[in-house]
Write a protein that holds these residues in place. Sequence first.
Motif, PDB file in Angstrom:
ATOM      1  N   ILE A 178       0.849  -0.922   0.070  1.00  0.00           N
ATOM      2  CA  ILE A 178      -0.090   0.038   0.025  1.00  0.00           C
ATOM      3  C   ILE A 178       0.799   1.271   0.000  1.00  0.00           C
ATOM      4  O   ILE A 178       0.539   2.245  -0.657  1.00  0.00           O
ATOM      5  N   LEU A 179       1.964   1.234   0.825  1.00  0.00           N
ATOM      6  CA  LEU A 179       2.649   2.328   0.893  1.00  0.00           C
ATOM      7  C   LEU A 179       3.609   2.705  -0.551  1.00  0.00           C
ATOM      8  O   LEU A 179       3.832   3.713  -0.773  1.00  0.00           O
ATOM      9  N   LYS A 180       4.068   1.521  -1.174  1.00  0.00           N
ATOM     10  CA  LYS A 180       4.601   1.829  -2.261  1.00  0.00           C
ATOM     11  C   LYS A 180       3.769   2.211  -3.461  1.00  0.00           C
ATOM     12  O   LYS A 180       4.022   3.117  -4.054  1.00  0.00           O
ATOM     13  N   ALA A 181       2.350   1.782  -3.388  1.00  0.00           N
ATOM     14  CA  ALA A 181       1.728   2.343  -4.318  1.00  0.00           C
ATOM     15  C   ALA A 181       1.393   3.811  -3.943  1.00  0.00           C
ATOM     16  O   ALA A 181       1.034   4.616  -5.082  1.00  0.00           O
ATOM     17  N   ALA A 182       1.004   4.065  -2.696  1.00  0.00           N
ATOM     18  CA  ALA A 182       0.989   5.393  -2.687  1.00  0.00           C
ATOM     19  C   ALA A 182       1.979   6.561  -2.960  1.00  0.00           C
ATOM     20  O   ALA A 182       2.017   7.557  -3.425  1.00  0.00           O
ATOM     21  N   SER A 183       3.231   6.135  -2.507  1.00  0.00           N
ATOM     22  CA  SER A 183       4.448   6.769  -2.979  1.00  0.00           C
ATOM     23  C   SER A 183       4.621   6.841  -4.194  1.00  0.00           C
ATOM     24  O   SER A 183       5.043   8.081  -4.883  1.00  0.00           O
ATOM     25  N   VAL A 184       4.200   6.080  -5.277  1.00  0.00           N
ATOM     26  CA  VAL A 184       4.312   6.034  -6.708  1.00  0.00           C
ATOM     27  C   VAL A 184       3.130   7.135  -7.088  1.00  0.00           C
ATOM     28  O   VAL A 184       3.380   8.046  -7.891  1.00  0.00           O
ATOM     29  N   PHE A 185       2.041   7.099  -6.321  1.00  0.00           N
ATOM     30  CA  PHE A 185       0.782   7.893  -6.844  1.00  0.00           C
ATOM     31  C   PHE A 185       1.227   9.439  -6.666  1.00  0.00           C
ATOM     32  O   PHE A 185       1.241  10.131  -7.334  1.00  0.00           O
ATOM     33  N   PHE A 186       1.788   9.516  -5.236  1.00  0.00           N
ATOM     34  CA  PHE A 186       2.045  11.151  -4.935  1.00  0.00           C
ATOM     35  C   PHE A 186       3.363  11.577  -5.782  1.00  0.00           C
ATOM     36  O   PHE A 186       3.661  12.574  -5.781  1.00  0.00           O
ATOM     37  N   ALA A 187       4.341  10.688  -6.034  1.00  0.00           N
ATOM     38  CA  ALA A 187       5.405  11.089  -6.822  1.00  0.00           C
ATOM     39  C   ALA A 187       4.998  11.346  -8.267  1.00  0.00           C
ATOM     40  O   ALA A 187       5.358  12.610  -8.786  1.00  0.00           O
ATOM     41  N   GLN A 188       3.913  10.848  -8.791  1.00  0.00           N
ATOM     42  CA  GLN A 188       2.984  11.258 -10.312  1.00  0.00           C
ATOM     43  C   GLN A 188       2.670  12.720  -9.798  1.00  0.00           C
ATOM     44  O   GLN A 188       2.688  13.552 -10.772  1.00  0.00           O
ATOM     45  N   GLU A 189       2.047  12.827  -8.816  1.00  0.00           N
ATOM     46  CA  GLU A 189       1.401  14.368  -8.559  1.00  0.00           C
ATOM     47  C   GLU A 189       2.520  15.299  -8.525  1.00  0.00           C
ATOM     48  O   GLU A 189       2.226  16.497  -8.979  1.00  0.00           O
TER      49      GLU A 189
END
Length: 69
Positions: free
Chosen positions: A48-59
Amino acid sequence: MHPEALRGWVRQADADAGDRDDRLTTAERDELKQLRKENAELKRANEILKAASVFFAQEIDRPRTRPSK
């Protein structure tokens, strides 16, 4: 009662009493079960944290546009 069931119980009782080294004690089995459960939960949290970090990095990388007037 099946003889193998009784044999298994006796072996487990011997392991719990410290008379056998080739089997885990009941306490060790319980601890192993708990640790495996905790490990699985931590792996899920990591994903979950990996997916969230990818999402926020894209933002963060996305160019911001100013609203038009």
